[in-house]
Scaffold this active site. Sequence first.
Site, mmCIF file in Angstrom:
data_model
loop_
_atom_site.group_PDB
_atom_site.id
_atom_site.type_symbol
_atom_site.label_atom_id
_atom_site.label_comp_id
_atom_site.label_asym_id
_atom_site.label_seq_id
_atom_site.Cartn_x
_atom_site.Cartn_y
_atom_site.Cartn_z
ATOM 1 C CB THR A 170 -0.929 0.035 1.227
ATOM 2 O OG1 THR A 170 -1.859 -1.054 1.135
ATOM 3 C CG2 THR A 170 -1.716 1.345 1.297
ATOM 4 C CG PHE A 172 0.343 4.700 3.819
ATOM 5 C CD1 PHE A 172 -0.764 4.872 4.629
ATOM 6 C CD2 PHE A 172 0.795 3.414 3.595
ATOM 7 C CE1 PHE A 172 -1.422 3.790 5.195
ATOM 8 C CE2 PHE A 172 0.145 2.310 4.150
ATOM 9 C CZ PHE A 172 -0.963 2.516 4.950
#
Length: 276
Positions: A170, A172
Amino acid sequence: MKIAFQGELGAYSHQACLDKFPKADILPTQTFEGAFEAVKQGHADLAMIPVENSTYGRVADVHHLLPNAGLNIIGEHFLRVRINWLARKGANKKTISRAISHPVLLGQCRKFMIENNLEWQSWTDTAAAAKHVSETADDTVSAFSSPLAGELYDLEVLAEHVEDQSNNTTRFLVLSPESKMAKQGDRVMTTFIFDVRNIPSALYKALGGFATNKVNMTKLESYMIGGNFSATQFYADIQGHPDDEHVKLAFEELSFFTQTIKILGVYSMDPTRKAE
């Protein structure tokens, strides 16, 4: 320094905060809007916000919120997302029929859920799901969440690393109330939004300058403006600094075919990102 994030303690955003700013204090919030407001109101210095996952795709809510968040992107962080199957201490796999987690995370372990005949249910966030399992007496429910959440809520690990893709990651963004533009260099990202003019081939022509000037565009997202099908806003990431000559030329060409251009951040690449 204090960093706000969306979710309960043990969320992947919590882990991202610990990885990038190990000495910082943290401030969990219930919503992405809450994390933005915490920074704007001075309750936190920064916000750590997920924007996309390599398996699931974009975090849609965030992409709609970012253009009007009133904050500046000052960094990015890539987190390798390892998903654990968690249950109450002493739980028996044979009695578990249901798994709960945030829908984005559920989309990252579909194969495992199908293979284990698990029903799945969306939850507010991954850590909140783990917390709920720790507090319930229901022996049929389990959670998909982070190893950190499993430790914090003292849960049994039924299976480790159940994500469908071995490179599940992921991305960020780190947001600040102040603009902190990175210095020119080879490893710089620029994020911006723009509105194209409502004329034929406007988007094609607007993006042509990036191709001819060899600027690598790594992301392009579109948004409808005010419910109007003929008005579209675009969100883009490029590799390079606005003061780089080839980026300057690309932006000049972009300006001919757009109504507005707004830079959301100029920041250093995550060390794991490959520069092109």
